[in-house]
Design an enzyme around this catalytic site. Structure first.
Site, PDB file in Angstrom:
ATOM      1  N   ASP A  97      14.532 -21.192   1.118  1.00 52.79           N
ATOM      2  CA  ASP A  97      15.878 -21.373   0.580  1.00 52.79           C
ATOM      3  C   ASP A  97      16.690 -20.093   0.620  1.00 52.79           C
ATOM      4  OD1 ASP A  97      15.211 -23.973   0.113  1.00 52.79           O
ATOM      5  OD2 ASP A  97      15.142 -23.824  -2.081  1.00 52.79           O
TER       6      ASP A  97
ATOM      7  N   SER B 143       1.841 -26.667  -5.101  1.00 52.18           N
ATOM      8  CA  SER B 143       2.219 -26.004  -6.333  1.00 52.18           C
ATOM      9  C   SER B 143       2.667 -24.556  -6.115  1.00 52.18           C
ATOM     10  CB  SER B 143       1.054 -26.079  -7.318  1.00 52.18           C
ATOM     11  OG  SER B 143       1.500 -25.927  -8.628  1.00 52.18           O
TER      12      SER B 143
ATOM     13  N   LYS C  92       3.698 -30.989  -5.293  1.00 49.48           N
ATOM     14  CA  LYS C  92       3.353 -30.882  -6.715  1.00 49.48           C
ATOM     15  C   LYS C  92       4.365 -29.969  -7.388  1.00 49.48           C
ATOM     16  CE  LYS C  92      -0.219 -29.351  -9.953  1.00 49.48           C
ATOM     17  NZ  LYS C  92       0.569 -28.273 -10.586  1.00 49.48           N
TER      18      LYS C  92
END
Length: 505
Positions: free
Chosen positions: A306, A295, A320
């Site tokens: 990224d 999470s 999650k």
């Protein structure tokens, strides 16, 4: 028509509409209430109405996803303490291996009132304020230990064959979420690797209300006086969404962080980095993750991966990709934990692992190529021991069967513990997951590139393969950057309310 009559008709229409909606919203609750009433009156054995209501609530949320749930009063209090990262108590971890026998002290916390008063690991709590608690359940003993900061509590413990009585002044106990590699002689965390002090090391155990402030202070104290940084998110099951967002923003001056989408895929929020960073852009960063990084941890790892800001090392994360909102009930005494949105990483992918997902599906955060570095079960156990002994120095040298070190994700028992049966079910579930994880790890094989990356790391970190591989690459990058021309800096990674409600990720 006289205006008075028109107003009366309009009023009647409004009242009818309100009655209709009220009936529609309450008739389901009426059915539930009627059923509980019938059970309470007619069931063959006496029943506890409170337990029936709790069971009904748990049944309702069980029809949703695995991350939605109901917090009863004690569980909600414990959850709030974890998120707030503080509680009023004496500062001890306790357990009760056998119901009906005395509660046992696992360890007092560092700098806690209990430690200053002389409480030791393996002490058995037999009296609180003169009242015999030797046969009480853990939750009941915990309730008696709690109280307003500044108040006193008398504690009688059995140590071997001797009884010791001590007065302990309750205080506000802060739960740390940002820790270092080891402690110094004064029990303060050192945020540098012992064998490679040029590499800063911070481990985030959770994302609570104070995590952002804690990490800001650590980075301010380090003041960029390091060659590279390791941020360890292994075992971090998440926490507050805004904490993950703000932690990510500390390392980026631009770029997308995360977005959330509600029902029908509608974008609810989109968070982007703000100008300025707390870590110089020339300092390479590595993030360590594992199967228990979930999470909020995945938000940070995915964001920095990224945006090409960090090298991600370890094993694929939990997967999650949902956001839960904590909605207080009973005027804030209990709460509903409800999945209200999904979050998407900067590359516009949702990392959520569905119930039918396979190992070949695209979910979770995957480490960078050549940096998928699993750990053998023995290494995992050794790392867990090292972490616990660093967090709880009094456990050093104590045989685990005598005093099982607490899980660092658990709140101390004087916060208020879940019921014993629920803890047992949770432990059994975790044991099953651990066995499955160990079987998977034993089948895993390092790629040739991963072996090469591992070999480049310092030998003294051989007990922690992911950290070793990360440090090896970071030292290469920091060396390249020191030797690079000012206008040709290499990238730091290989690959690019009413009661208040809280959003947890």
């Amino acid at each position: 028509m006289p205006p008075r009559n028109f107003n009366l008709i309009l009023f009647a229409v409004v009242v009818s509409i309100l009655c209709h909606f009220t009936y529609r919203n309450t008739r389901t609750a009426s059915i539930l209430g009627e059923a509980i009433e019938l059970i309470e009156q007619n069931y063959v054995d006496p029943v506890d109405r409170k337990q029936l209501v709790m069971a009904a609530m748990e049944g309702v949320v069980s029809q949703l996803d695995e991350h939605s749930g109901y917090f009863a009063v004690d569980a909600y209090r414990s959850f709030q303490d974890n998120m707030h990262q503080e509680f009023a108590g004496i500062g001890i971890y306790v357990d009760q291996p056998t119901p009906g026998q005395a509660v046992r002290v696992v360890t007092p916390l560092v700098n806690s009132p209990a430690l200053r008063a002389g409480v030791l690991p393996n002490d058995l709590i037999i009296k609180v304020n003169g009242q015999d608690v030797s046969e009480m359940l853990l939750a009941d003993v915990s309730d008696r230990l709690k109280g307003p900061p500044g108040t006193m509590v008398s504690l009688t413990v059995l140590r071997g064959d001797e009884q010791h009585t001590m007065s302990v002044q309750r205080a506000t106990i802060e739960l740390e979420s940002v820790v270092g590699d080891h402690r110094d002689e004064s029990n303060r965390w050192v945020y540098r690797l012992a064998g490679e002090p040029s590499v800063a090391y911070v481990r985030l155990k959770s994302f609570g209300e104070k995590t952002v402030r804690e990490l800001e202070q650590v980075l301010a104290d380090l003041d960029n006086d390091f060659d590279a940084l390791v941020m360890d998110l292994r075992g971090n099951g998440g926490g507050l969404l805004y904490a993950a967002r703000d932690v990510s923003d500390m390392f980026l001056s631009k770029g997308q962080i995360v977005s959330t989408r509600i029902r029908d895929g509608e974008i609810e929020e989109s968070y982007a980095a703000t100008p300025g960073t707390l870590v110089d852009a020339s300092k390479p960063i590595a993030i360590l993750i594992d199967e228990n990084s979930a999470s909020a941890s995945e938000i940070v790892a995915a964001c920095l991966q990224d945006n090409g800001r960090a090298l991600v090392v370890g094993t694929r994360s939990y997967g999650k990709g949902t956001v839960q909102e904590i909605m207080p009930l009973q005027y804030g005494r209990s709460a509903l934990r409800l999945t209200v949105a999904r979050y998407f990483r900067p590359n516009n992918k949702n990392i959520h692992r569905t119930a039918d997902a396979t190992e070949d599906d695209d979910w979770g955060v995957t480490p960078d190529p050549g940096f998928v570095i699993p750990m053998e079960p023995e290494a995992i156990a050794k790392l867990a021991d090292r972490w616990r002994e660093a967090s709880f120095p009094m456990l050093v040298g104590i045989d685990p069967p005598e005093a099982i070190p607490p899980s660092e994700s658990d709140a101390p028992a004087d916060v208020g513990s879940p019921v014993l049966d629920a803890r047992k079910r949770e432990i059994l579930k975790l044991e099953e997951e651990l066995n499955a994880l160990q079987s998977k790890i034993q089948r895993s094989v390092l790629s040739d590139q991963a072996k090469a990356n591992l070999a480049r790391g310092p030998e003294e970190l051989s007990d922690d393969p992911p950290l070793r591989a990360a440090v090896g690459r970071l030292l290469e990058l920091s060396g390249a950057e020191r030797n690079a021309e000012p206008d040709a800096v290499d990238p730091p990674a290989d690959t690019p309310p009413e009661q208040p409600r809280e959003k947890a990720a």
